[in-house]
Design a protein around this motif. Structure first.
Motif, PDB file in Angstrom:
ATOM      1  N   GLY A  66       0.810  -1.214   0.000  1.00 47.13           N
ATOM      2  CA  GLY A  66       0.000   0.000   0.000  1.00 47.13           C
ATOM      3  C   GLY A  66       0.838   1.256   0.000  1.00 47.13           C
ATOM      4  N   LEU A  67       1.897   1.257   0.785  1.00 50.48           N
ATOM      5  CA  LEU A  67       2.779   2.422   0.824  1.00 50.48           C
ATOM      6  C   LEU A  67       3.468   2.637  -0.521  1.00 50.48           C
ATOM      7  CD1 LEU A  67       4.296   1.751   4.355  1.00 50.48           C
ATOM      8  CD2 LEU A  67       3.008   3.812   3.712  1.00 50.48           C
ATOM      9  N   HIS A  68       3.897   1.555  -1.154  1.00 49.18           N
ATOM     10  CA  HIS A  68       4.556   1.685  -2.455  1.00 49.18           C
ATOM     11  C   HIS A  68       3.591   2.209  -3.516  1.00 49.18           C
ATOM     12  CE1 HIS A  68       6.877  -0.313  -5.994  1.00 49.18           C
ATOM     13  NE2 HIS A  68       7.268   0.927  -5.802  1.00 49.18           N
ATOM     14  N   ALA A  69       2.343   1.722  -3.472  1.00 49.49           N
ATOM     15  CA  ALA A  69       1.348   2.228  -4.424  1.00 49.49           C
ATOM     16  C   ALA A  69       1.134   3.729  -4.239  1.00 49.49           C
ATOM     17  CB  ALA A  69       0.037   1.473  -4.253  1.00 49.49           C
ATOM     18  N   LEU A  70       1.077   4.175  -2.998  1.00 44.48           N
ATOM     19  CA  LEU A  70       0.966   5.611  -2.734  1.00 44.48           C
ATOM     20  C   LEU A  70       2.182   6.357  -3.258  1.00 44.48           C
ATOM     21  CD1 LEU A  70      -0.481   5.708   0.892  1.00 44.48           C
ATOM     22  CD2 LEU A  70      -1.507   6.776  -1.120  1.00 44.48           C
ATOM     23  N   ARG A  72       4.092   5.504  -5.741  1.00 47.76           N
ATOM     24  CA  ARG A  72       4.036   5.513  -7.208  1.00 47.76           C
ATOM     25  C   ARG A  72       2.999   6.513  -7.728  1.00 47.76           C
ATOM     26  NH1 ARG A  72       6.053   1.784 -10.471  1.00 47.76           N
ATOM     27  NH2 ARG A  72       4.146   1.728 -11.752  1.00 47.76           N
ATOM     28  N   SER A  73       1.970   6.781  -6.916  1.00 45.29           N
ATOM     29  CA  SER A  73       0.927   7.709  -7.360  1.00 45.29           C
ATOM     30  C   SER A  73       1.419   9.147  -7.396  1.00 45.29           C
ATOM     31  CB  SER A  73      -0.281   7.608  -6.429  1.00 45.29           C
ATOM     32  OG  SER A  73      -0.019   8.235  -5.175  1.00 45.29           O
ATOM     33  N   GLY A  74       2.457   9.461  -6.617  1.00 48.03           N
ATOM     34  CA  GLY A  74       3.005  10.811  -6.597  1.00 48.03           C
ATOM     35  C   GLY A  74       2.282  11.777  -5.693  1.00 48.03           C
ATOM     36  N   ILE A  75       1.287  11.300  -4.927  1.00 46.70           N
ATOM     37  CA  ILE A  75       0.521  12.238  -4.100  1.00 46.70           C
ATOM     38  C   ILE A  75       1.256  12.606  -2.815  1.00 46.70           C
ATOM     39  CG2 ILE A  75      -1.670  11.420  -5.034  1.00 46.70           C
ATOM     40  CD1 ILE A  75      -2.134   9.905  -2.448  1.00 46.70           C
ATOM     41  N   ASP A  76       2.298  11.861  -2.494  1.00 45.03           N
ATOM     42  CA  ASP A  76       3.094  12.161  -1.294  1.00 45.03           C
ATOM     43  C   ASP A  76       4.558  12.173  -1.729  1.00 45.03           C
ATOM     44  OD1 ASP A  76       4.677  11.856   1.093  1.00 45.03           O
ATOM     45  OD2 ASP A  76       2.862  11.237   2.159  1.00 45.03           O
ATOM     46  N   ARG A  77       5.104  13.365  -1.907  1.00 39.42           N
ATOM     47  CA  ARG A  77       6.451  13.494  -2.467  1.00 39.42           C
ATOM     48  C   ARG A  77       7.512  12.847  -1.580  1.00 39.42           C
ATOM     49  NH1 ARG A  77       6.723  19.708  -4.885  1.00 39.42           N
ATOM     50  NH2 ARG A  77       5.048  19.456  -6.450  1.00 39.42           N
ATOM     51  N   ASP A  78       7.361  13.003  -0.265  1.00 41.15           N
ATOM     52  CA  ASP A  78       8.346  12.402   0.634  1.00 41.15           C
ATOM     53  C   ASP A  78       8.321  10.878   0.530  1.00 41.15           C
ATOM     54  OD1 ASP A  78       9.152  14.859   1.529  1.00 41.15           O
ATOM     55  OD2 ASP A  78       7.893  14.833   3.324  1.00 41.15           O
ATOM     56  N   LEU A  79       7.125  10.312   0.423  1.00 43.06           N
ATOM     57  CA  LEU A  79       7.003   8.864   0.294  1.00 43.06           C
ATOM     58  C   LEU A  79       7.573   8.395  -1.043  1.00 43.06           C
ATOM     59  CD1 LEU A  79       5.876   6.643   2.129  1.00 43.06           C
ATOM     60  CD2 LEU A  79       3.709   6.797   0.863  1.00 43.06           C
ATOM     61  N   THR A  80       7.334   9.156  -2.091  1.00 47.68           N
ATOM     62  CA  THR A  80       7.915   8.834  -3.395  1.00 47.68           C
ATOM     63  C   THR A  80       9.438   8.832  -3.319  1.00 47.68           C
ATOM     64  OG1 THR A  80       6.006   9.782  -4.558  1.00 47.68           O
ATOM     65  CG2 THR A  80       8.046   9.525  -5.826  1.00 47.68           C
ATOM     66  N   ALA A  81       9.987   9.830  -2.635  1.00 51.21           N
ATOM     67  CA  ALA A  81      11.442   9.899  -2.478  1.00 51.21           C
ATOM     68  C   ALA A  81      11.960   8.729  -1.653  1.00 51.21           C
ATOM     69  CB  ALA A  81      11.833  11.218  -1.820  1.00 51.21           C
ATOM     70  N   LEU A  82      11.216   8.349  -0.611  1.00 52.19           N
ATOM     71  CA  LEU A  82      11.646   7.233   0.233  1.00 52.19           C
ATOM     72  C   LEU A  82      11.754   5.951  -0.574  1.00 52.19           C
ATOM     73  CD1 LEU A  82      12.294   6.120   3.048  1.00 52.19           C
ATOM     74  CD2 LEU A  82       9.832   5.735   3.361  1.00 52.19           C
ATOM     75  N   PHE A  83      10.789   5.701  -1.447  1.00 50.94           N
ATOM     76  CA  PHE A  83      10.821   4.481  -2.258  1.00 50.94           C
ATOM     77  C   PHE A  83      11.781   4.599  -3.440  1.00 50.94           C
ATOM     78  CE2 PHE A  83       7.188   3.287   0.259  1.00 50.94           C
ATOM     79  CZ  PHE A  83       7.259   1.898   0.294  1.00 50.94           C
TER      80      PHE A  83
END
Length: 343
Positions: A66-70, A72-83
């Motif tokens: 679920g976190l990876h899908a988020l 990949r969606s780009g709605i959370d820039r920090d999460l995108t950077a983390l992955f």
């Protein structure tokens, strides 16, 4: 029954497994989640209070998907950077779990369904052994088919240690890193491939495709490319995949008339742990009964790729009847089929 320390430990255990599988980004996320999880939201509480066994239930991978899908969606820039391998994981994950609680919660409802075409390469090694023993014509029954990518096994192109198998013009090529003696180069003709899953996925549905992409580890972009190519194959020519219970479906298939000169094959990969004791015992009983009825003209085989979590590898086990009833480990493999080592 699990408790909070056990559930937190499961994330560290998954991190070790990911690290061993050359997935450092996913390992880093899993390790950080072991401490970042909190009871502030429903997702955190549900994970920490998980009532089952978190490792067989693949609890860490449910949440990471679920976190990876988020991400990949780009709605959370920090999460995108983390992955992508950047950022301070504990702070990012703690905030993301709070900000996206409602979006993450449904990812805990079911186990991850990892759909990886490269696993077909491991299974094909077993099928080649069956073809050498009993003849080239196979009728394949797969349980736990998920989105049906292994059901395309008769349409892929394989290079298994220099041994070519399958369609030369296939849009998906399965070329694992081969270790050891190559498999036998024998004729093989897959006459029919059918599958069942308790909740099959339609990979051609954009929402499902998003979900499947989330389950692919961020460290492995080549897997995303293969998933896309295999999904295009499904879109062009769907496979024979039905919804149902593995036990009942297999019982009905084994009861069907079997043509002379055709080997009936039960096949599965990374599904055994999800079936539970009762279903596993029922399948063992059915296969034993079918094995007793197998003849030289109508053979039976069992080809399976299932994990040894202690050794952190997959094992390819093959049995066939008549004549080869004892389980034989033909190879070990990477969980996603990236490498195969003959034993």
């Amino acid at each position: 029954m699990a408790d909070e320390p056990t559930n937190r430990l499961a994330f560290r255990q998954q991190a070790a497994f990911c690290a061993a599988m050359a997935a450092p980004i996913t390992a880093r996320v899993c390790d950080a989640l072991a401490t970042a999880l909190a009871r502030d939201g429903r997702t955190g509480r549900r994970v920490l209070d998980w009532p089952g066994d978190p490792i067989p239930d693949a609890l860490p991978l449910r949440l990471v998907g679920g976190l990876h899908a988020l991400a990949r969606s780009g709605i959370d820039r920090d999460l995108t950077a983390l992955f992508a391998g950047a950022g301070e994981p504990q702070a990012i994950l703690h905030r993301a779990l709070d900000d996206h609680d409602a979006m993450l919660l449904p990812w805990l409802d079911g186990p991850p369904q990892t759909n990886e075409p490269m696993r077909s390469g491991v299974l094909m090694v077993g099928l080649l052994a069956v073809a050498r023993r009993h003849g080239p014509v196979l009728d394949i029954l797969e349980i736990g088919s998920s989105a049906g990518l292994n059901l395309l096994i008769d349409r892929y192109r394989f290079d298994l240690g220099g041994v070519p198998v399958g369609r030369a013009d296939a849009p998906v090529a399965i070329v694992p890193d081969w270790r050891g003696t190559p498999p036998p180069e024998v004729p093989i003709r897959i006459e029919r491939v059918r599958g069942v899953d308790i909740q099959p996925l339609d990979a051609t549905d954009p929402a499902v495709a998003t979900r499947l992409s989330g389950y692919i580890w961020a460290d492995q972009p080549e897997r995303q490319e293969r998933l896309g190519a295999a999904t295009a194959m499904l879109r062009a020519d769907p496979v024979d995949l039905v919804a149902g219970d593995a036990v009942g479906w297999l019982r009905d298939r084994l009861a069907e008339p079997q043509a002379t000169g055709v080997t009936r094959v039960l096949m599965h990969s990374v599904v055994w742990q999800y079936l539970g004791d009762d279903r596993r015992a029922a399948i063992h009983r059915m296969m034993a009964e079918a094995a007793d009825a197998a003849t030289t003209d109508r053979p039976l085989a069992w080809v399976r790729m299932e994990p040894d979590r202690v050794l952190q590898r997959q094992e390819l086990i093959v049995q066939s009847w008549p004549g080869h009833g004892e389980p034989q480990m033909l190879a070990t493999a990477h969980a996603h089929g990236a490498w195969i080592a003959a034993t």
